[in-house]
Write an enzyme that holds these catalytic residues in place. Structure first.
Site, PDB file in Angstrom:
ATOM      1  CE  LYS A 280     -41.657   7.525 -14.466  1.00  0.00           C
ATOM      2  NZ  LYS A 280     -42.092   8.731 -13.741  1.00  0.00           N
ATOM      3  NE  ARG A 354     -40.895  18.689 -17.762  1.00  0.00           N
ATOM      4  CZ  ARG A 354     -41.149  19.002 -16.500  1.00  0.00           C
ATOM      5  NH1 ARG A 354     -40.606  20.085 -15.958  1.00  0.00           N
ATOM      6  NH2 ARG A 354     -41.960  18.257 -15.769  1.00  0.00           N
TER       7      ARG A 354
END
Ligand code: BES
Ligand code: MN
Ligand code: ZN
Length: 500
Positions: A280, A354
């Protein structure tokens, strides 16, 4: 902050500040506020007449008694319109009062009357529950390093009830509100802690310590057990980190529920999300310590279910993992196999939530659950869709979804149903594996939900994307402190209590 209930007259109560309240648009204070107004020679009335105070929700007016009452100060809190007054408005008014009072240097003890009671046909126990919940959540102090020893605090708040016959009901409601607040406070503490301290093993240690004081059973699986089980997606995410992943399982099984199919709550517990190799940008990356807010909410709700003795069988799972780059980290291009033998192609190591959830969704099949819900800070895309005003709700079962909607409305933890069109599943088709972990930018939140759905089998399932609900943002009201919100604890507790 300690909460008490006594029978007595608020205008005779000696303390640093008493709190009375007014509905919006009322020009003549009555009841407890009326008695206080008379003692103050109409000071409240004059503020209303001058238009300085209107009883608007969220507003407050501070007056000094100058010896005309045993209390030093009077705080008048606005309740908003009487017609709109409900549990959530009562909770907010209590929060506004405590937030105001804890900002005053000289206030350590306070008294209050029950918000709005005696006017509407409100359930007394529910109003007392709202009062305790709102005030205890506003009194919350985030952890500090080092802890401030001589912190100025509001130490005690006493609810002063004129009518002796109402005290028992009020006490019961206050007790319930305090227990629920303890669950929210636990979740907030976990989210607020820095990521070097709250690593997965420390998360597990704290949950075990919490469970030891309750009737919850607690089991913790480490990476050796996960390998045995074939939880390849959790292990893939975790392999770049020196911290060992932990799967924490709390069970609430009150007597008589042994035969019930359980409700299962699952929380995403990424204790820090760097993004991994798909790293990120550094600006704002510190916020990724909150990427375990789903796990924290599940743990907090389990504490509340236990102390409130909710007569339902509920299992709460927290999957705690750190997502780091490094020489051993998983890569874009990797193919991983989950607990059920299903394969996933990794295109972006930052879509890790996920992955860890998919192993849990397979794992919980062994419980033959009545229904499953997961809470996860899963996507930035949900913030684009709903901002910080509601979590996105996804489900494969209409009835279960409606139960979540009802629990969201009752608890004030807002959730908004999002579509699960079959076409969204096309976006996560992989050339080499059964699914891939990212799609294009369009409807990014829907493809994440479709990825999860792919791994559910044999039970009604719902998913809440809480990425923008975990922290209290600028748009939120000022009745509670900044930082972690504890979103989800109240929703999950209401969901279990109201489930059928
Ligand atoms: N933990 C983040 C999502 C997030 C974003 C939480 C903002 C809180 C605030 C999640 O793991 C993530 O990185 N999601 C990616 C997915 C993308 C790579 C498909 C995202 O939303 O950008
Ligand atoms: Mn991520
Ligand atoms: Zn994440």
């Amino acid at each position: 902050m300690e909460l008490h209930v006594i029978q007595g007259d608020i205008s005779a109560f000696a303390c640093d500040a008493i709190v009375v309240n007014l509905f919006e648009g009322v020009m003549r204070p009555s009841g407890g506020a009326g008695a206080v107004d008379r003692a103050l020679d109409g000071a409240i009335f004059h503020a209303l007449a001058a238009g300085d105070f209107s009883g608007k929700s969220g507003s407050a007016l501070l007056l000094y008694t100058n010896g005309r009452l045993p209390a030093t100060r009077v705080l008048v809190v606005g309740l908003g319109p009487a017609a709109d007054f409900d549990f959530l408005a009562a909770r907010k008014a209590a929060g506004v009062a405590v937030t105001y009072l804890k900002g005053l240097q000289g206030v350590h003890t306070a008294g209050a009357i029950l918000n709005g009671a005696g006017i509407g046909a409100q359930d007394l126990t529910e109003m007392a529950r709202a009062f305790a919940l709102g005030s205890q959540l506003a009194a919350y102090q985030p952890p500090e390093y080092p802890p401030k020893e001589e912190r100025q605090t509001l130490d005690s708040l006493t609810l002063v009830e004129l009518n002796a016959s109402r005290v028992a009901e009020i006490t019961a409601g206050m007790d319930a509100g305090t227990k629920l607040a303890a669950g929210v406070r636990l979740a907030r503490d976990l989210v607020n802690e820095p990521p070097n301290i709250l690593v997965p093993v420390e998360f597990a240690r704290r949950v075990q310590a919490m469970a030891a004081d309750t009737r919850l059973s607690c089991e913790v699986l480490g990476e050796a057990e996960m390998r045995e089980l074939g939880m390849g997606l959790i292990l893939g995410v975790s392999q770049g980190s020196h911290q060992e992943a932990q799967l924490i399982i709390l069970k609430h099984e009150p007597p008589g529920t042994e035969e019930q199919a359980p409700l299962v709550f699952i929380g995403k517990g990424i204790t820090f999300d760097t993004g991994g190799i798909s790293i990120k940008p550094s600006a704002g990356m510190d916020e990724m310590k909150t990427d375990m807010a789903g796990a924290a909410a599940v743990m907090g709700s389990m504490l509340a279910l236990s102390t409130l003795e909710i007569p339902q069988r509920v299992f709460g799972l927290a999957i705690c993992v750190e997502n780091m780059p490094g020489g051993n980290a998983y890569r874009p291009g990797d193919i991983l196999t989950n607990i059920k033998g299903k394969t996933a192609e990794i295109l972006n190591t930052d879509a890790e939530g996920r992955l860890i959830l998919s192993d849990c969704l397979g794992f919980v099949e062994r419980y033959q659950p009545r229904a499953v819900i997961d809470l996860a800070t899963l996507t930035g895309a949900i913030g684009i869709a709903l901002g910080d005003q509601a979590a996105g709700l996804f489900s494969n079962d209409e009835d279960w979804e409606q139960q979540v909607v009802a629990a969201a409305a009752a608890s004030g933890d807002r959730a908004w149903p999002m579509p699960m069109y079959a076409e969204y599943a096309d976006t996560i088709k992989s050339d080499m594996a059964q699914v891939k972990n990212t799609a294009d930018r369009m409807a990014g939140v829907s493809s994440s939900a479709k990825f999860l759905e792919h791994f559910t089998e044999g039970y009604p399932w719902a998913h809440l994307d809480i990425a923008y609900m975990a922290l209290r943002g600028k748009g939120k009201d000022s009745s509670e402190p900044k930082g972690a919100s504890g979103y989800g604890v109240q929703l999950l507790t209401a969901l279990a209590a109201g489930s059928n």
